[in-house]
Design a protein around this motif. Structure first.
Motif, short mmCIF file in Angstrom:
data_model
loop_
_atom_site.label_atom_id
_atom_site.label_comp_id
_atom_site.label_asym_id
_atom_site.label_seq_id
_atom_site.Cartn_x
_atom_site.Cartn_y
_atom_site.Cartn_z
N THR A 82 -18.58 -46.50 -34.61
CA THR A 82 -18.75 -45.50 -35.66
C THR A 82 -20.24 -45.22 -35.83
OG1 THR A 82 -18.85 -47.19 -37.39
CG2 THR A 82 -16.67 -46.23 -36.92
N PRO A 83 -20.60 -44.12 -36.49
CA PRO A 83 -22.01 -43.84 -36.75
C PRO A 83 -22.66 -44.98 -37.53
CG PRO A 83 -20.68 -41.92 -37.23
CD PRO A 83 -19.73 -43.05 -37.00
N MET A 84 -23.96 -45.15 -37.33
CA MET A 84 -24.70 -46.23 -37.97
C MET A 84 -25.88 -45.67 -38.75
SD MET A 84 -24.83 -49.00 -34.85
CE MET A 84 -25.45 -50.33 -35.89
N SER A 85 -26.15 -46.26 -39.91
CA SER A 85 -27.35 -45.89 -40.66
C SER A 85 -28.55 -46.52 -39.98
CB SER A 85 -27.25 -46.40 -42.11
OG SER A 85 -27.40 -47.81 -42.14
N ALA A 86 -29.74 -46.06 -40.33
CA ALA A 86 -30.96 -46.62 -39.75
C ALA A 86 -31.07 -48.11 -40.06
CB ALA A 86 -32.18 -45.87 -40.29
N TYR A 87 -30.67 -48.50 -41.26
CA TYR A 87 -30.76 -49.92 -41.61
C TYR A 87 -29.71 -50.77 -40.90
CZ TYR A 87 -34.67 -49.51 -44.69
OH TYR A 87 -35.94 -49.31 -45.16
#
Length: 153
Positions: A21-26
């Protein structure tokens, strides 16, 4: 020893290509800490370079990133369908979407500088309309995608 920009970009891209799934920068930073990447600005710069290079996409609504399927998005309009159940993303080829949006903008006297079209809902798997084993790969790119991700096995 510090990584070069190219090395950092490659590590970030590899991580996003393997992410379901998409991931946040953190989230990216947390996963890459064992690789020696400790600084948020390093991750943000890598994400920015990869996005500018067309290798990843940023979903505005989720503030998250995912790997591009490799299609030329400048020749065929793309819509990102985000499942609110499993968070998978499909890239749909939508011929005519750019003309439709451009026409609406022109009518309103609006001068767009870019566009990201995101649609939220439930994917076929979450709706029970498809079996998970039919979803070969981690990211379904949708109709018109010619990356071949769903043709294996």
């Amino acid at each position: 020893m510090a990584r070069s920009r190219t090395d950092t970009d490659e590590v970030v891209l590899t991580l996003l290509k393997g992410a379901p799934t998409p991931m946040s920068a953190y989230q990216v930073l947390d996963r890459l800490r064992p690789e020696g990447i400790q600084s948020p600005p390093i991750v943000y710069r890598a994400l920015e370079r990869l996005e500018k290079a067309g290798q990843i996409h940023r979903l505005e609504g989720l503030n998250a990133y995912f790997a591009c399927c490799g299609r030329d998005h400048h020749t065929v309009g793309t819509v990102f369908a985000v499942c609110t159940g499993c968070r998978r993303v499909e890239e749909w080829s939508c011929e005519g979407i750019d003309d439709l949006l451009g026409g609406a903008a022109a009518k309103a006297g609006f001068a767009p500088v870019g566009r990201i079209v995101e649609v939220r809902g439930l994917c076929a798997i979450c709706r029970g309309a498809a079996r998970p084993e039919d979803a070969h790969g981690l990211t379904a790119h949708g109709p018109g995608c010619e990356c071949g991700h769903g043709s294996e096995g």
